[in-house]
Enzyme design. Structure first.
Site, PDB file in Angstrom:
ATOM      1  N   PHE A  24       0.808  -1.223   0.000  1.00 52.03           N
ATOM      2  CA  PHE A  24       0.000   0.000   0.000  1.00 52.03           C
ATOM      3  C   PHE A  24       0.850   1.286   0.000  1.00 52.03           C
ATOM      4  O   PHE A  24       0.391   2.351   0.397  1.00 52.03           O
ATOM      5  CB  PHE A  24      -0.992   0.020   1.186  1.00 52.03           C
ATOM      6  CG  PHE A  24      -1.666  -1.306   1.409  1.00 52.03           C
ATOM      7  CD1 PHE A  24      -2.584  -1.784   0.476  1.00 52.03           C
ATOM      8  CD2 PHE A  24      -1.367  -2.101   2.508  1.00 52.03           C
ATOM      9  CE1 PHE A  24      -3.199  -3.027   0.644  1.00 52.03           C
ATOM     10  CE2 PHE A  24      -1.970  -3.339   2.690  1.00 52.03           C
ATOM     11  CZ  PHE A  24      -2.888  -3.814   1.760  1.00 52.03           C
ATOM     12  N   GLU A  94       6.119  -6.940  -8.606  1.00 53.45           N
ATOM     13  CA  GLU A  94       6.162  -8.049  -7.640  1.00 53.45           C
ATOM     14  C   GLU A  94       7.467  -8.842  -7.781  1.00 53.45           C
ATOM     15  O   GLU A  94       7.470 -10.082  -7.769  1.00 53.45           O
ATOM     16  CB  GLU A  94       4.953  -8.983  -7.817  1.00 53.45           C
ATOM     17  CG  GLU A  94       3.598  -8.301  -7.784  1.00 53.45           C
ATOM     18  CD  GLU A  94       3.245  -7.700  -6.425  1.00 53.45           C
ATOM     19  OE1 GLU A  94       3.904  -8.014  -5.402  1.00 53.45           O
ATOM     20  OE2 GLU A  94       2.304  -6.889  -6.389  1.00 53.45           O
ATOM     21  N   ALA A  95       8.581  -8.108  -7.917  1.00 55.12           N
ATOM     22  CA  ALA A  95       9.890  -8.728  -8.165  1.00 55.12           C
ATOM     23  C   ALA A  95      10.308  -9.673  -7.034  1.00 55.12           C
ATOM     24  O   ALA A  95      11.090 -10.603  -7.251  1.00 55.12           O
ATOM     25  CB  ALA A  95      10.945  -7.648  -8.349  1.00 55.12           C
ATOM     26  N   CYS A 153      -1.160   4.414  13.586  1.00 54.61           N
ATOM     27  CA  CYS A 153      -0.805   5.732  14.132  1.00 54.61           C
ATOM     28  C   CYS A 153      -0.616   6.795  13.043  1.00 54.61           C
ATOM     29  O   CYS A 153      -0.266   7.929  13.342  1.00 54.61           O
ATOM     30  CB  CYS A 153       0.460   5.622  14.990  1.00 54.61           C
ATOM     31  SG  CYS A 153       1.956   5.464  14.008  1.00 54.61           S
ATOM     32  N   CYS A 185       4.777   0.363  15.555  1.00 57.34           N
ATOM     33  CA  CYS A 185       3.512  -0.390  15.652  1.00 57.34           C
ATOM     34  C   CYS A 185       3.716  -1.843  15.228  1.00 57.34           C
ATOM     35  O   CYS A 185       3.118  -2.758  15.801  1.00 57.34           O
ATOM     36  CB  CYS A 185       2.414   0.272  14.817  1.00 57.34           C
ATOM     37  SG  CYS A 185       1.912   1.878  15.454  1.00 57.34           S
TER      38      CYS A 185
HETATM   39  P1  TMP Z   1       1.845  -5.154  -3.182  1.00 51.75           P
HETATM   40  O1  TMP Z   1       3.197  -4.878  -2.647  1.00 51.75           O
HETATM   41  O2  TMP Z   1       1.710  -4.847  -4.632  1.00 51.75           O
HETATM   42  O3  TMP Z   1       0.760  -4.583  -2.376  1.00 51.75           O
HETATM   43  O4  TMP Z   1       1.612  -6.749  -3.173  1.00 51.75           O
HETATM   44  C1  TMP Z   1       2.324  -7.613  -2.388  1.00 51.75           C
HETATM   45  C2  TMP Z   1       1.849  -9.038  -2.609  1.00 51.75           C
HETATM   46  O5  TMP Z   1       2.690  -9.901  -1.849  1.00 51.75           O
HETATM   47  C3  TMP Z   1       0.428  -9.330  -2.119  1.00 51.75           C
HETATM   48  O6  TMP Z   1      -0.208 -10.255  -2.980  1.00 51.75           O
HETATM   49  C4  TMP Z   1       0.635 -10.001  -0.779  1.00 51.75           C
HETATM   50  C5  TMP Z   1       1.944 -10.705  -0.962  1.00 51.75           C
HETATM   51  N1  TMP Z   1       2.756 -10.861   0.249  1.00 51.75           N
HETATM   52  C6  TMP Z   1       3.345 -12.114   0.495  1.00 51.75           C
HETATM   53  O7  TMP Z   1       3.170 -13.062  -0.271  1.00 51.75           O
HETATM   54  N2  TMP Z   1       4.109 -12.263   1.615  1.00 51.75           N
HETATM   55  C7  TMP Z   1       4.359 -11.230   2.481  1.00 51.75           C
HETATM   56  O8  TMP Z   1       5.088 -11.435   3.469  1.00 51.75           O
HETATM   57  C8  TMP Z   1       3.770  -9.935   2.210  1.00 51.75           C
HETATM   58  C9  TMP Z   1       4.018  -8.789   3.137  1.00 51.75           C
HETATM   59  C10 TMP Z   1       2.973  -9.817   1.083  1.00 51.75           C
HETATM   60 MG    MG Z   2       1.713  -3.630  -6.127  1.00 52.25          MG
HETATM   61 ZN    ZN Z   3       2.412   3.264  13.636  1.00 56.64          ZN
END
Ligand code: TMP
Ligand code: MG
Ligand code: ZN
Length: 194
Positions: A24, A94-95, A153, A185
């Protein structure tokens, strides 16, 4: 398969740019914005994502704000060497989900004069480095670290907390499973989870 690192085309080397940060934080949004501008300049762009990320749509990358752009899903990172031949900018979203071979693949593609943009999570939900991201950051010409807003927070969030009890490193999900938190947090929640 071993890749030959040579600049066959006598073109200047491309740059490798990494965009990292918690969930996010706007990583995909930033990739989409860079690529849309490159398309306006009529550059030859190509976008890739791992096949396993089937959120929203398998043939697009989609930001949390629902901005989107067509992308090619790939299972094995080596596939992108061939698929990038005509491009002068490629982006990989998503590297963190690709294996370590992504490092030599990116160096090979950059050595043919193509700019490479990578977006991914620097940390997993346990606060550990994710996949090849640390190596990619160490070879990058440019790194941008983005922050989300802490869910608790409202300060800058650098970590992603998993709300479910499942400890496996890879699990596709959204706000149903994850929340962005600041370091303080995150540490508080992790210690109360133990
Ligand atoms: P984003 O960075 O584009 O929001 O997506 C991250 C993707 O990675 C989401 O599908 C959730 C996944 N994810 C994992 O597989 N393991 C993790 O430890 C975390 C934090 C996210
Ligand atoms: Mg993303
Ligand atoms: Zn916080």
């Amino acid at each position: 398969m071993s890749l030959k690192l040579q600049n066959k085309h006598h073109k200047p080397y491309g740059k490798i740019e990494v965009i990292c940060g918690s969930m996010f934080s706007g990583k995909t949004e930033m990739v989409i914005s860079i690529i849309k501008k490159a398309k306006i300049r009529r550059e030859k762009v190509k976008i890739f994502k791992p096949k396993l990320d089937n959120r929203y749509d398998s043939l697009k990358i989609v930001s949390h704000n629902k901005n989107e752009i067509p992308a090619t899903p790939v299972e094995n990172i080596i596939e992108i060497v061939q698929l990038s031949k005509q491009a002068n900018i490629i982006a990989i979203d998503e590297a963190q989900f690709f294996n370590d071979q992504i490092v030599e693949v990116c160096i090979e593609i950059a050595s043919s004069g193509c700019n490479v943009i990578l977006a991914g999570l620097d940390l997993d939900h346990l606060g550990n480095p994710f996949g090849a991201m640390p190596r990619l950051m160490s070879i990058a010409d440019k790194i941008t670290k983005l922050h989300a807003i802490c869910d608790l927070c409202s300060s800058e969030a650098s970590h992603t907390f998993k709300k479910t009890n499942d400890k496996k490193q890879i699990e596709i999900g959204e706000k149903d499973k994850y929340q962005a938190l600041c370091r303080s947090c995150f540490n508080l929640k992790m210690s109360s989870n133990e």
